[in-house]
Design a protein around this motif. Sequence first.
Motif, PDB file in Angstrom:
ATOM      1  N   GLU A   1     -50.549 -22.459 -18.054  1.00  0.00           N
ATOM      2  CA  GLU A   1     -51.027 -23.467 -19.005  1.00  0.00           C
ATOM      3  C   GLU A   1     -50.530 -23.182 -20.419  1.00  0.00           C
ATOM      4  OE1 GLU A   1     -52.313 -26.210 -18.271  1.00  0.00           O
ATOM      5  OE2 GLU A   1     -52.771 -25.830 -16.168  1.00  0.00           O
ATOM      6  N   ALA A   2     -50.507 -21.916 -20.810  1.00  0.00           N
ATOM      7  CA  ALA A   2     -50.064 -21.564 -22.158  1.00  0.00           C
ATOM      8  C   ALA A   2     -48.605 -21.959 -22.389  1.00  0.00           C
ATOM      9  CB  ALA A   2     -50.248 -20.061 -22.385  1.00  0.00           C
ATOM     10  N   LYS A   3     -47.774 -21.798 -21.356  1.00  0.00           N
ATOM     11  CA  LYS A   3     -46.344 -22.114 -21.506  1.00  0.00           C
ATOM     12  C   LYS A   3     -46.107 -23.615 -21.656  1.00  0.00           C
ATOM     13  CE  LYS A   3     -43.790 -19.485 -21.887  1.00  0.00           C
ATOM     14  NZ  LYS A   3     -43.522 -18.732 -23.152  1.00  0.00           N
ATOM     15  N   LYS A   4     -47.026 -24.448 -21.130  1.00  0.00           N
ATOM     16  CA  LYS A   4     -46.885 -25.897 -21.328  1.00  0.00           C
ATOM     17  C   LYS A   4     -46.953 -26.250 -22.804  1.00  0.00           C
ATOM     18  CE  LYS A   4     -48.975 -27.224 -16.884  1.00  0.00           C
ATOM     19  NZ  LYS A   4     -50.148 -27.880 -16.247  1.00  0.00           N
ATOM     20  N   MET A   5     -47.667 -25.407 -23.576  1.00  0.00           N
ATOM     21  CA  MET A   5     -47.788 -25.632 -25.020  1.00  0.00           C
ATOM     22  C   MET A   5     -46.862 -24.708 -25.807  1.00  0.00           C
ATOM     23  SD  MET A   5     -51.924 -26.310 -25.245  1.00  0.00           S
ATOM     24  CE  MET A   5     -52.435 -25.063 -24.047  1.00  0.00           C
ATOM     25  N   ASP A   6     -45.966 -24.046 -25.078  1.00  0.00           N
ATOM     26  CA  ASP A   6     -44.917 -23.210 -25.672  1.00  0.00           C
ATOM     27  C   ASP A   6     -45.436 -21.979 -26.404  1.00  0.00           C
ATOM     28  OD1 ASP A   6     -42.191 -22.696 -25.881  1.00  0.00           O
ATOM     29  OD2 ASP A   6     -42.059 -23.531 -27.906  1.00  0.00           O
ATOM     30  N   PHE A   7     -46.594 -21.458 -25.961  1.00  0.00           N
ATOM     31  CA  PHE A   7     -47.038 -20.179 -26.491  1.00  0.00           C
ATOM     32  C   PHE A   7     -46.193 -19.056 -25.898  1.00  0.00           C
ATOM     33  CE2 PHE A   7     -51.127 -22.553 -26.865  1.00  0.00           C
ATOM     34  CZ  PHE A   7     -51.347 -22.354 -28.220  1.00  0.00           C
ATOM     35  N   GLU A   8     -46.003 -18.003 -26.669  1.00  0.00           N
ATOM     36  CA  GLU A   8     -45.427 -16.766 -26.136  1.00  0.00           C
ATOM     37  C   GLU A   8     -46.583 -15.939 -25.585  1.00  0.00           C
ATOM     38  OE1 GLU A   8     -43.015 -12.769 -27.620  1.00  0.00           O
ATOM     39  OE2 GLU A   8     -43.132 -14.528 -28.936  1.00  0.00           O
TER      40      GLU A   8
ATOM     41  N   SER B   1     -43.887 -12.193 -13.352  1.00  0.00           N
ATOM     42  CA  SER B   1     -42.695 -13.038 -13.198  1.00  0.00           C
ATOM     43  C   SER B   1     -42.597 -14.126 -14.247  1.00  0.00           C
ATOM     44  CB  SER B   1     -42.691 -13.681 -11.802  1.00  0.00           C
ATOM     45  OG  SER B   1     -43.822 -14.520 -11.637  1.00  0.00           O
ATOM     46  N   ILE B   2     -43.703 -14.444 -14.935  1.00  0.00           N
ATOM     47  CA  ILE B   2     -43.663 -15.550 -15.902  1.00  0.00           C
ATOM     48  C   ILE B   2     -44.082 -15.150 -17.307  1.00  0.00           C
ATOM     49  CG2 ILE B   2     -43.946 -17.371 -14.173  1.00  0.00           C
ATOM     50  CD1 ILE B   2     -46.913 -17.475 -14.898  1.00  0.00           C
ATOM     51  N   ALA B   3     -44.528 -13.904 -17.514  1.00  0.00           N
ATOM     52  CA  ALA B   3     -44.887 -13.456 -18.862  1.00  0.00           C
ATOM     53  C   ALA B   3     -43.621 -13.261 -19.692  1.00  0.00           C
ATOM     54  CB  ALA B   3     -45.676 -12.158 -18.791  1.00  0.00           C
ATOM     55  N   ASP B   4     -43.734 -13.485 -20.992  1.00  0.00           N
ATOM     56  CA  ASP B   4     -42.587 -13.237 -21.879  1.00  0.00           C
ATOM     57  C   ASP B   4     -42.337 -11.745 -22.037  1.00  0.00           C
ATOM     58  OD1 ASP B   4     -41.779 -15.981 -23.042  1.00  0.00           O
ATOM     59  OD2 ASP B   4     -43.955 -15.971 -23.270  1.00  0.00           O
ATOM     60  N   GLN B   5     -43.415 -10.976 -22.071  1.00  0.00           N
ATOM     61  CA  GLN B   5     -43.297  -9.516 -22.154  1.00  0.00           C
ATOM     62  C   GLN B   5     -44.426  -8.905 -21.344  1.00  0.00           C
ATOM     63  OE1 GLN B   5     -42.806  -7.690 -26.140  1.00  0.00           O
ATOM     64  NE2 GLN B   5     -42.712  -9.777 -26.953  1.00  0.00           N
ATOM     65  N   GLN B   6     -44.208  -7.681 -20.853  1.00  0.00           N
ATOM     66  CA  GLN B   6     -45.272  -6.939 -20.195  1.00  0.00           C
ATOM     67  C   GLN B   6     -45.299  -5.519 -20.694  1.00  0.00           C
ATOM     68  OE1 GLN B   6     -45.275  -6.737 -15.888  1.00  0.00           O
ATOM     69  NE2 GLN B   6     -47.050  -5.398 -15.830  1.00  0.00           N
ATOM     70  N   ILE B   7     -46.481  -5.050 -21.026  1.00  0.00           N
ATOM     71  CA  ILE B   7     -46.702  -3.635 -21.319  1.00  0.00           C
ATOM     72  C   ILE B   7     -47.266  -3.016 -20.045  1.00  0.00           C
ATOM     73  CG2 ILE B   7     -48.012  -1.984 -22.702  1.00  0.00           C
ATOM     74  CD1 ILE B   7     -48.094  -4.186 -24.904  1.00  0.00           C
ATOM     75  N   VAL B   8     -46.531  -2.100 -19.456  1.00  0.00           N
ATOM     76  CA  VAL B   8     -46.981  -1.459 -18.212  1.00  0.00           C
ATOM     77  C   VAL B   8     -47.801  -0.232 -18.597  1.00  0.00           C
ATOM     78  CG1 VAL B   8     -46.273  -0.382 -16.050  1.00  0.00           C
ATOM     79  CG2 VAL B   8     -44.944  -2.292 -16.984  1.00  0.00           C
ATOM     80  N   ALA B   9     -49.121  -0.369 -18.444  1.00  0.00           N
ATOM     81  CA  ALA B   9     -50.025   0.715 -18.844  1.00  0.00           C
ATOM     82  C   ALA B   9     -51.378   0.493 -18.182  1.00  0.00           C
ATOM     83  CB  ALA B   9     -50.188   0.743 -20.362  1.00  0.00           C
ATOM     84  N   GLN B  10     -52.165   1.575 -18.113  1.00  0.00           N
ATOM     85  CA  GLN B  10     -53.504   1.487 -17.545  1.00  0.00           C
ATOM     86  C   GLN B  10     -54.436   0.719 -18.493  1.00  0.00           C
ATOM     87  OE1 GLN B  10     -54.271   2.532 -14.442  1.00  0.00           O
ATOM     88  NE2 GLN B  10     -52.109   3.145 -14.236  1.00  0.00           N
ATOM     89  N   PHE B  11     -55.491   0.155 -17.931  1.00  0.00           N
ATOM     90  CA  PHE B  11     -56.397  -0.675 -18.715  1.00  0.00           C
ATOM     91  C   PHE B  11     -57.250   0.129 -19.693  1.00  0.00           C
ATOM     92  CE2 PHE B  11     -55.982  -3.384 -14.779  1.00  0.00           C
ATOM     93  CZ  PHE B  11     -55.123  -4.303 -15.366  1.00  0.00           C
ATOM     94  N   ASP B  12     -57.291   1.465 -19.530  1.00  0.00           N
ATOM     95  CA  ASP B  12     -58.043   2.295 -20.471  1.00  0.00           C
ATOM     96  C   ASP B  12     -57.118   3.010 -21.455  1.00  0.00           C
ATOM     97  OD1 ASP B  12     -56.855   4.050 -18.737  1.00  0.00           O
ATOM     98  OD2 ASP B  12     -58.673   5.166 -18.243  1.00  0.00           O
TER      99      ASP B  12
END
Length: 386
Positions: free
Chosen positions: A26-33, A47-58
């Motif tokens: 939905e965010a990409k329909k409004m051209d958010f990064e 597969s569709i995020a502009d960027q990903q930080i690979v890290a644990q949630f804590d």
Amino acid sequence: MSQEEITNKRVGIIGGGQLGKMMILEAKKMDFEVIILDPSSDCPASSIADQQIVAQFDDQQAIKQLADKSDVVTYEFEHINVEILKQLEEQGYQIYPTPTSLEVIQDKYQQKKKLMAADIPAPEFKKVSTVEEIKEVASQLDYPIMLKSCIGGYDGKGNALISEEAEVESAYQELGAGQRSLMAERFVSFTKEISVIICRDIAGKRVVYPIAENEHQNSILIETKVPAQITEQVKERAVELARQVIDVFTGVGIFCIEMFTTENGEVLINEIAPRPHNSGHYSIEGCITSQFEQHIRAVTGLPLGPTTLLRPIVMRNLLGGKQEGQTAVDGIEEALRIPETKVHIYGKRESYYERKMGHLTVMADDIEQAAERASKAEGLIQVRGK
């Protein structure tokens, strides 16, 4: 704030599962990064995020990095490090729903205490830490009772139904034998399980979605029907309670309020999720504005959209079969031949028993026809490991 400033916003999402993926769509329909944080490099949203930080949630440093890259941060599940979010909010970062509301909601005991203080009805409950205390509470509330982990449970994990005193010890052991914070709750002999999806924007405006009627098996949501088959009186009471809840928690974004209804027309709050929810998936096809679009609108300062139900609709979850391994899905072609059927496959690489791997929705002229079609479509799709 100008329209250009709003639509140029960068949205950070903690979590890259199916809820994060559907937010991004939905965010990409409004051209958010969109930038996500998730420990799995091949998570559904990767597969569709502009960027990903690979890290644990804590990982506090990684969450700070996400906040630095984003204009607003949100999340797709509750069980994250709330202390770092509170620190970031104090430093001026925008985080919605607020860390203050998350801190209370992620602890079921504190959540229920807040509801009780606001005179919002919920099943009777009490904090427990020993077998003897559980038995004492059970003698007050009568069996059966629900034993719950205060923190960390989902899809029935972290819950144990105790039907008689002989089951207390095993339930206590199952939930950590005192290593986790526990509460005992009166079991509600409910007539229906319902949920209200409600959204509140930064200024406090609220919109409410049509009430969903839910069916669970093994504490996992199997089917959602909308509109719920409840009386007008129960409907009005449920909406009133949902509005009270989101105001009590000063919620911003989508909140799901799960409720029980009883034979005498009573409506009780079960649990609260400060995010888009499985029982709101029907809104993607079923409403003018989906819960995911609404959440993005709310946290980025855009006007909220209408929640009108287009037609009766049924959602059924697609769960992993007993054969575990790399995900394989069969039967989609056959299911899509059923009129007005939509299939969503989340893109989880590994399938295991009863894991939520996707869902489908079916619309029809009436709820009975939609339910019949949805059951047939779900029966044609098999998700398994290979």
